[in-house]
Design an enzyme around this catalytic site. Sequence first.
Site, PDB file in Angstrom:
ATOM      1  N   ILE A   1      -3.769   3.821   1.879  1.00  0.00           N
ATOM      2  CA  ILE A   1      -4.160   4.111   3.265  1.00  0.00           C
ATOM      3  C   ILE A   1      -5.392   5.011   3.302  1.00  0.00           C
ATOM      4  O   ILE A   1      -6.207   4.929   4.230  1.00  0.00           O
ATOM      5  CB  ILE A   1      -2.973   4.707   4.068  1.00  0.00           C
ATOM      6  CG1 ILE A   1      -3.244   4.649   5.575  1.00  0.00           C
ATOM      7  CG2 ILE A   1      -2.644   6.097   3.609  1.00  0.00           C
ATOM      8  CD1 ILE A   1      -2.041   4.976   6.430  1.00  0.00           C
TER       9      ILE A   1
ATOM     10  N   HIS B   1       0.831  -1.202   0.000  1.00  0.00           N
ATOM     11  CA  HIS B   1       0.000   0.000   0.000  1.00  0.00           C
ATOM     12  C   HIS B   1       0.862   1.248   0.000  1.00  0.00           C
ATOM     13  O   HIS B   1       2.030   1.232   0.388  1.00  0.00           O
ATOM     14  CB  HIS B   1      -0.993   0.007   1.180  1.00  0.00           C
ATOM     15  CG  HIS B   1      -0.443   0.544   2.458  1.00  0.00           C
ATOM     16  ND1 HIS B   1      -0.399   1.882   2.745  1.00  0.00           N
ATOM     17  CD2 HIS B   1       0.078  -0.083   3.538  1.00  0.00           C
ATOM     18  CE1 HIS B   1       0.119   2.068   3.947  1.00  0.00           C
ATOM     19  NE2 HIS B   1       0.420   0.891   4.448  1.00  0.00           N
ATOM     20  N   CYS B   2       0.255   2.330  -0.488  1.00  0.00           N
ATOM     21  CA  CYS B   2       0.863   3.656  -0.448  1.00  0.00           C
ATOM     22  C   CYS B   2      -0.211   4.596   0.107  1.00  0.00           C
ATOM     23  O   CYS B   2      -1.066   4.156   0.872  1.00  0.00           O
ATOM     24  CB  CYS B   2       1.357   4.071  -1.835  1.00  0.00           C
ATOM     25  SG  CYS B   2       0.057   4.168  -3.077  1.00  0.00           S
ATOM     26  N   LYS B   3      -0.190   5.848  -0.267  1.00  0.00           N
ATOM     27  CA  LYS B   3      -1.197   6.774   0.248  1.00  0.00           C
ATOM     28  C   LYS B   3      -2.544   6.602  -0.449  1.00  0.00           C
ATOM     29  O   LYS B   3      -3.561   6.440   0.200  1.00  0.00           O
ATOM     30  CB  LYS B   3      -0.711   8.221   0.106  1.00  0.00           C
ATOM     31  CG  LYS B   3      -1.728   9.241   0.602  1.00  0.00           C
ATOM     32  CD  LYS B   3      -1.163  10.617   0.683  1.00  0.00           C
ATOM     33  CE  LYS B   3      -2.167  11.678   1.060  1.00  0.00           C
ATOM     34  NZ  LYS B   3      -3.202  11.325   1.985  1.00  0.00           N
TER      35      LYS B   3
ATOM     36  N   GLY C   1      -2.892   4.644  -3.631  1.00  0.00           N
ATOM     37  CA  GLY C   1      -2.903   3.534  -4.573  1.00  0.00           C
ATOM     38  C   GLY C   1      -2.196   3.850  -5.876  1.00  0.00           C
ATOM     39  O   GLY C   1      -1.964   2.964  -6.695  1.00  0.00           O
TER      40      GLY C   1
END
Length: 172
Positions: free
Chosen positions: A89, A59-61, A63
Amino acid sequence: MTLATLSPAEARAAIENGARLIDIRGADEHARERIAGAVNVPLDRLGDLACDGRPVVFHCKSGMRTAASAAQLGAATGGAKAYVLAGGIDGWRQAGQPILTDRSQPLEIMRQVQITAGALVLIGVLLGLFVAPGFLGLSAFVGAGLMFAGVSGWCGMANLLRVMPWNRRTAA
């Protein structure tokens, strides 16, 4: 290569069944806000990811970074199943899943760059209008610096802000 996308609920179930959750954001972003149990392995350090055969959920901020780096992420798992958390996230939070937030950590470097650059441009314009036109050069200088950062991938303002005293608390 395209990785399968998991909804926050599906990702939570995968994690509860033994999948590892890997946060590919920078250490400064992870220190300020993270999903419990997520291991921070920034995209530029993906080679440090230990492969143990368990499925991995990245995951990142939002996607976007995970989607753009899907081939690199898939290759880093050593053949284990790899997934992307839909919406990152932000999607996790919107689905009502818990987030750990540490407001004592400084803002992410890129947010600091945005705030600083915006303030310098505004100051340059206001001083140029009300004091002397030469101050418009400040806005031009900041704009040129942002363009250079976008083209080269190197941001002098980010490097300067990174060594400021308030940023020395960020967990590595």
